[in-house]
Write a protein that holds these residues in place. Structure first.
Motif, mmCIF file in Angstrom:
data_model
loop_
_atom_site.group_PDB
_atom_site.id
_atom_site.type_symbol
_atom_site.label_atom_id
_atom_site.label_comp_id
_atom_site.label_asym_id
_atom_site.label_seq_id
_atom_site.Cartn_x
_atom_site.Cartn_y
_atom_site.Cartn_z
ATOM 1 N N PHE A 171 0.780 -1.241 -0.101
ATOM 2 C CA PHE A 171 0.282 -0.056 -0.085
ATOM 3 C C PHE A 171 0.945 1.353 0.087
ATOM 4 C CE2 PHE A 171 -3.636 -2.774 1.455
ATOM 5 C CZ PHE A 171 -4.439 -2.222 0.676
ATOM 6 N N LEU A 172 1.948 1.228 0.651
ATOM 7 C CA LEU A 172 2.706 2.319 0.668
ATOM 8 C C LEU A 172 3.401 2.487 -0.657
ATOM 9 C CD1 LEU A 172 4.677 4.446 2.175
ATOM 10 C CD2 LEU A 172 6.259 2.695 2.602
ATOM 11 N N LEU A 173 3.895 1.509 -1.381
ATOM 12 C CA LEU A 173 4.494 1.715 -2.586
ATOM 13 C C LEU A 173 3.270 2.315 -3.882
ATOM 14 C CD1 LEU A 173 6.669 -1.398 -3.092
ATOM 15 C CD2 LEU A 173 7.196 0.897 -2.548
ATOM 16 N N VAL A 174 1.986 1.705 -3.562
ATOM 17 C CA VAL A 174 0.982 2.045 -4.614
ATOM 18 C C VAL A 174 0.856 3.565 -4.359
ATOM 19 C CG1 VAL A 174 -1.462 1.945 -4.833
ATOM 20 C CG2 VAL A 174 0.043 -0.051 -4.842
ATOM 21 N N ASN A 175 0.694 4.037 -3.000
ATOM 22 C CA ASN A 175 0.308 5.416 -2.648
ATOM 23 C C ASN A 175 1.359 6.487 -3.028
ATOM 24 O OD1 ASN A 175 -2.206 4.675 -1.395
ATOM 25 N ND2 ASN A 175 -1.121 4.364 0.580
ATOM 26 N N THR A 176 2.490 6.064 -3.058
ATOM 27 C CA THR A 176 3.707 6.849 -3.374
ATOM 28 C C THR A 176 3.898 6.862 -5.154
ATOM 29 O OG1 THR A 176 5.232 5.054 -3.016
ATOM 30 C CG2 THR A 176 4.865 6.632 -1.421
ATOM 31 N N GLY A 177 2.981 6.067 -5.817
ATOM 32 C CA GLY A 177 3.428 5.799 -7.104
ATOM 33 C C GLY A 177 4.227 4.842 -7.639
ATOM 34 N N THR A 178 4.953 4.057 -6.712
ATOM 35 C CA THR A 178 6.062 3.382 -7.269
ATOM 36 C C THR A 178 5.578 2.062 -8.001
ATOM 37 O OG1 THR A 178 7.164 4.101 -5.164
ATOM 38 C CG2 THR A 178 7.996 2.170 -6.487
ATOM 39 N N ILE A 179 4.392 1.496 -7.644
ATOM 40 C CA ILE A 179 3.771 0.731 -8.489
ATOM 41 C C ILE A 179 2.520 0.673 -8.947
ATOM 42 C CG2 ILE A 179 5.384 -1.144 -7.428
ATOM 43 C CD1 ILE A 179 3.047 -1.945 -5.551
ATOM 44 N N ASP A 180 1.969 -0.074 -9.817
ATOM 45 C CA ASP A 180 0.697 0.109 -10.265
ATOM 46 C C ASP A 180 -0.508 -0.220 -9.290
ATOM 47 O OD1 ASP A 180 -2.000 -0.910 -12.125
ATOM 48 O OD2 ASP A 180 -0.766 0.994 -13.061
ATOM 49 N N ALA A 181 -1.509 0.713 -9.242
ATOM 50 C CA ALA A 181 -2.452 0.375 -8.099
ATOM 51 C C ALA A 181 -3.395 -0.867 -8.422
ATOM 52 C CB ALA A 181 -3.747 1.420 -8.226
ATOM 53 N N SER A 182 -3.184 -1.590 -9.521
ATOM 54 C CA SER A 182 -3.606 -2.747 -9.789
ATOM 55 C C SER A 182 -3.242 -3.928 -8.737
ATOM 56 C CB SER A 182 -3.832 -3.310 -11.227
ATOM 57 O OG SER A 182 -2.199 -3.362 -11.379
ATOM 58 N N VAL A 183 -2.228 -3.819 -8.350
ATOM 59 C CA VAL A 183 -1.599 -4.588 -7.352
ATOM 60 C C VAL A 183 -2.331 -4.746 -5.989
ATOM 61 C CG1 VAL A 183 0.285 -5.207 -6.021
ATOM 62 C CG2 VAL A 183 0.625 -4.252 -8.128
ATOM 63 N N THR A 184 -3.111 -3.610 -5.666
ATOM 64 C CA THR A 184 -3.973 -3.662 -4.527
ATOM 65 C C THR A 184 -5.225 -4.177 -4.505
ATOM 66 O OG1 THR A 184 -4.680 -1.187 -5.007
ATOM 67 C CG2 THR A 184 -2.749 -1.464 -3.492
ATOM 68 N N ASN A 185 -5.648 -4.093 -6.056
ATOM 69 C CA ASN A 185 -7.106 -4.935 -6.415
ATOM 70 C C ASN A 185 -6.934 -6.292 -6.153
ATOM 71 O OD1 ASN A 185 -8.058 -2.361 -7.048
ATOM 72 N ND2 ASN A 185 -7.306 -2.295 -9.073
ATOM 73 N N ILE A 186 -5.619 -6.804 -6.708
ATOM 74 C CA ILE A 186 -5.238 -8.439 -6.657
ATOM 75 C C ILE A 186 -5.348 -8.628 -4.966
ATOM 76 C CG2 ILE A 186 -3.704 -10.066 -6.881
ATOM 77 C CD1 ILE A 186 -2.617 -8.692 -9.400
ATOM 78 N N LEU A 187 -4.695 -7.663 -4.287
ATOM 79 C CA LEU A 187 -4.347 -7.991 -2.804
ATOM 80 C C LEU A 187 -5.892 -8.156 -2.158
ATOM 81 C CD1 LEU A 187 -2.642 -8.392 -0.332
ATOM 82 C CD2 LEU A 187 -2.601 -5.902 -0.004
ATOM 83 N N THR A 188 -6.889 -7.131 -2.475
ATOM 84 C CA THR A 188 -8.005 -7.012 -1.831
ATOM 85 C C THR A 188 -8.944 -8.039 -2.329
ATOM 86 O OG1 THR A 188 -8.869 -5.444 -3.357
ATOM 87 C CG2 THR A 188 -7.964 -4.447 -1.446
ATOM 88 N N THR A 189 -8.764 -8.767 -3.498
ATOM 89 C CA THR A 189 -9.494 -9.876 -3.815
ATOM 90 C C THR A 189 -9.097 -11.062 -3.430
ATOM 91 O OG1 THR A 189 -9.925 -8.788 -6.151
ATOM 92 C CG2 THR A 189 -10.366 -11.081 -5.852
ATOM 93 N N PHE A 190 -7.676 -11.417 -3.115
ATOM 94 C CA PHE A 190 -7.488 -12.544 -2.658
ATOM 95 C C PHE A 190 -6.920 -12.539 -1.458
ATOM 96 C CE2 PHE A 190 -7.038 -12.503 -7.499
ATOM 97 C CZ PHE A 190 -7.625 -13.879 -7.744
ATOM 98 N N TRP A 191 -7.185 -11.835 -0.693
ATOM 99 C CA TRP A 191 -6.622 -11.786 0.921
ATOM 100 C C TRP A 191 -7.248 -13.050 1.415
ATOM 101 C CZ3 TRP A 191 -10.162 -11.910 4.667
ATOM 102 C CH2 TRP A 191 -11.468 -11.355 4.537
#
Length: 291
Positions: free
Chosen positions: A16-36
């Motif tokens: 979430f830190l990397l997504v919020n700082t723009g380091t990685i694409d936000a789609s990664v968090t979508n995968i995380l919230t889906t497959f937790w």
């Protein structure tokens, strides 16, 4: 288990830190919230296999332990339902999930009551022993009052100033997971173990007892408690389970509202004595002797 949960939390925070700082694409968090829910499934598989192993160990002593298997199956099924709903593979409401879960709990309750071998534990004590037991119960009640008077934010200095003596309680608290104490030499006196959901294992073969009474308090909400005591150790055990099974050495008691006590021969004359207080809401308690 504690390390596993810590790693999951750490990885989640980093992503979430990397997504919020723009380091990685936000789609990664979508995968995380889906497959937790995969984390819940992994925990369920772990509990299930531990329950199977525990069940077969119990068969060697002609005892049926299915509590861990049931708990693992419920956690695993819940994880599968959550994952299917999150990934849109299927839809199964938590209400529907509960509709077949609670009958299984009732079946488990009936099984435990049906195979209950004894309804009570009888321990013969003379008048001197009874007086000593009463004094120990008073000490236990005083200890409980102390805990309620002093919040967890109190430091040792705060307690010393308030009470005029050193606070020696050694707290071990985990909400969910497993806890093992005794792999290395340790001093059990004053140890307090508190678990929300999971398993507790205490090995007293390497315990270093002080002169007099050495008190251990163990509480658990759902799960199991296994305590291994050397044969030569003078021990007094008090175990209470609201729903489940209690095994104190050679005595086994299952069903609802199980309360068992045990006092080893020569306990009150021993120089070093161990006092075990175990309270569990749902699950199994085993206190066994080892060579």
């Amino acid at each position: 288990m504690k390390k596993f949960i810590g790693i999951i939390i750490l990885i989640t925070g980093i992503l979430f830190l990397l997504v919020n700082t723009g380091t990685i694409d936000a789609s990664v968090t979508n995968i995380l919230t889906t497959f937790w829910p995969i984390v819940v499934i992994v925990l369920g598989v772990k509990f299930l296999f531990e329950g199977i192993v525990f069940f077969f160990h119990g068969l060697k002593r002609d005892r049926w332990h299915i509590g861990k298997i049931l708990w693992g199956a419920v956690v695993l099924s819940g994880g599968v339902v959550l994952l299917g709903n999150q990934a849109d593979w299927f839809y199964y409401s938590l209400r529907d999930f509960w509709s077949w879960t609670w009958p299984i709990i009732i079946v488990y309750l009936g099984f435990k009551v049906l195979f209950d071998r004894d309804t009570y534990v009888e321990v013969s004590l003379d008048s001197d022993d009874m007086e000593k037991v009463k004094r120990q119960k008073k000490q236990k009640r005083k200890k409980t009052r102390d805990e309620s008077r002093f919040p967890s934010s109190y430091t040792t200095d705060n307690r010393e100033q308030a009470e005029g003596k050193e606070w020696t309680k050694k707290n071990h608290r985990i909400f969910i997971g497993e806890m093992t104490l005794g792999r290395q030499p340790w001093e059990p006196d004053g140890v307090y173990v508190n678990m929300g959901i999971g398993s507790i294992e205490l090995d007293l073969t390497k315990a270093i007892l002080k002169e007099g009474d050495n008190v251990i308090d163990v509480t658990n909400w759902i799960g199991s408690v296994e305590i291994y005591v050397p044969k030569q150790m003078a021990v007094q055990a008090d175990a209470e389970v609201k729903l489940g099974e209690v095994t104190l050495f050679d005595d086994n008691h299952s069903g609802t509202g199980r309360h068992a006590t045990y006092t080893s021969p020569g306990f009150h004359d021993a120089e070093k004595r161990l006092i075990l207080n175990v309270a569990l809401s749902i699950g199994d308690v085993e206190v066994l002797t080892v060579d």
